[in-house]
Design an enzyme around this catalytic site. Sequence first.
Site, mmCIF file in Angstrom:
data_model
loop_
_atom_site.group_PDB
_atom_site.id
_atom_site.type_symbol
_atom_site.label_atom_id
_atom_site.label_comp_id
_atom_site.label_asym_id
_atom_site.label_seq_id
_atom_site.Cartn_x
_atom_site.Cartn_y
_atom_site.Cartn_z
ATOM 1 N N GLU A 107 0.812 -1.231 0.000
ATOM 2 C CA GLU A 107 0.000 0.000 0.000
ATOM 3 C C GLU A 107 0.836 1.267 0.000
ATOM 4 O O GLU A 107 0.445 2.287 -0.574
ATOM 5 C CB GLU A 107 -0.976 -0.010 1.181
ATOM 6 C CG GLU A 107 -2.227 -0.869 0.961
ATOM 7 C CD GLU A 107 -1.982 -2.357 1.138
ATOM 8 O OE1 GLU A 107 -0.898 -2.734 1.649
ATOM 9 O OE2 GLU A 107 -2.870 -3.156 0.780
ATOM 10 N N HIS A 152 -11.728 -5.638 7.981
ATOM 11 C CA HIS A 152 -12.129 -5.428 6.592
ATOM 12 C C HIS A 152 -13.396 -4.585 6.465
ATOM 13 O O HIS A 152 -13.994 -4.555 5.406
ATOM 14 C CB HIS A 152 -12.395 -6.771 5.899
ATOM 15 C CG HIS A 152 -11.171 -7.538 5.504
ATOM 16 N ND1 HIS A 152 -10.175 -7.859 6.382
ATOM 17 C CD2 HIS A 152 -10.776 -8.060 4.307
ATOM 18 C CE1 HIS A 152 -9.228 -8.560 5.756
ATOM 19 N NE2 HIS A 152 -9.567 -8.692 4.496
#
Lengths: 324, 329
Positions: free
Chosen positions: B64, B133
Amino acid sequence: MAEKRDLIEMFRKMALLKMNDEKLRSTIKSGRLSMPYYSSRGQEVIPAAVSVCLRKEDYICTIYRGIHDSLAKGAPLKQVWAELAGRIDGTCKGKGGPMHITHPASGVMITTGIVGSTMPIANGLAWASQLSGDGRVTIAYFGDGASNIGAFHEALNLASLWKLPVVFVCSNNGYAEHTKYSSGTAIDRISKRAESYSMPGVTVDGNDPLLMHAAAREAIERAREGGGPTLIEAITFRFYGHVFGDDDSYMSPGERAAHMEKDPYPIYRNWLLANNHATENELAAIETGIAAELEEALQFALASPYPDAAEIYRDVFQHEVEAA
Amino acid sequence: MSSEKLNMLEAINLALHDAMEADPKVLLLGEDVADEEGGGVIGVTKGLANKFGAQRVRSTPIAEQAIMGAAIGASMVGYKPVPEIMLMNFTTVAMDMIVNHAAKLRFMSGGQTNVPITIRTMTGAGMGNGGQHSDFLEAWFAHTAGLKVVIPSTPADAYGLLLSCIEDPDPCIFVETLPMYWTKGDAPERGRRIPLGQANVVRAGKDVTVITYGRQVHDAMAVARKLESEGVSVEVLDLRTVAPLDTAAILRSVSKTRSAIVLHEATKKFGPGAEISSIIHEALFSELKAPVKRIGSKFSPVPFSKHLEEAFLPGKAELEAAIRELASK
């Protein structure tokens, strides 16, 4: 070997960086300027050698100990000093300061205070060059400590996968803040990490202008010709601690003094004279000129006004949305 | 407005398509986003690599910080990257790049550089994805000067807001509600932008204002419709963007109804509702019939077990009770 023009230009840059550091330290000591200052004195060879291999339009990304890198790339001295002084005529209107010098007109795209963050952003600049085919090369400068943060590894992997025109230049000065290299890094040579990412990696004496120049030129040419990234580990030493004012209690006794005796600046100066690349008068003239430029920069900085309070809300966004 | 229906996923894909077609500087990057890898884990970017080429739609490693850094760097020199961070919780891995760099480079450079990126990300409870999540983290980003945060509630809004984000000269975070991807709505008018920072009165009313965004707009509408038959008139304000906040629209509505509820999926504690509630109290304290109410998710990580996950989310029953209470004042 580097051509004579590069040899002299490297000297001119080294003189600028060394004398700039001296001027800054004396100015801070005198109380005329106040800032967190991360001296790079002793590390002049690396940006001097890299910069003479770059074009004006090439990009650099550098770190809080990066004033050498910015000035070597061509950031304007007066505006940089005004920025250090927090004045409106600074490169960043006094809103960035010593840890955030930016001057895209000279290719200085970012100076960041976060260890290890130059590499991912340098990739993006290099990606843009790759897409547009503009032939630019991007340099990511960082220190040995930064090679231990995840961003370094993520960035080298991506740069290699995408064959980006970027050169990762690590100034290994032996200390990550106060922690000596061997206590913080689990490998003897940072350049070995390049192998993990299928890119060339080289350790070079970062205090030897000729070796540093050769390594930089090869890596920059490779990047420019589409050959992808290189990791250069340049071995050097910082003379003045992590931040201006800290002592050397974390170093072994005499370590700093021993390195200062091997100051690369006088060694290179003497080498140029001994090999008839320049005369004493020529080198002295360069130094005298820089001394005058530095005094002019200091006076310019001190004479410039502080930014207006309204600057707080400017440049947060392009269009101000809410002055909360 | 066309009578055609599109779901959220199709609308977002269409916005990316139209933005890429209009401007060759628009780039997509992220994990699995290219067609070779399936066009995104949910398929949001499907077809775009095939149409616009692998140079402009690049799948990345699971990294990321590298994704965000590449987007930031390219954006500083004229490109308009749209990095996808697969799930909003994974923005934490790139937080340095987002908060220290994307948000601040314009300011710290005195306006010399800017970061016109649009971070697309998805999240939301209800899919049994558990604690890492499913979080709505918009308060973190709205609290950082230099970032814009957009959370659409309908396919047409998603289309128009995403076009505005991509064209915006500053970094935007575009939050897609995962459980809403397959919900159909009116198709957007092609090319129509919805300005950032402007709320939408999706339902006019005079007794209570419900200030909300994203999925909870639909909950608010359902409750409002139910209460209408009992003579309670609810105004529903869809913020569309959490930052910049449309303070004027909020105050305009609450001035009229003199009572307000802020409803969001982010946890209530230190959530956007606290800021919005405070803005209302500072401006309209003496006019309010009652203190502003906040309804958010419970202060807990998102649970996996179905009945716990349902209990975690702000429920329609909770909203209905709050509206009834305020309407009785």
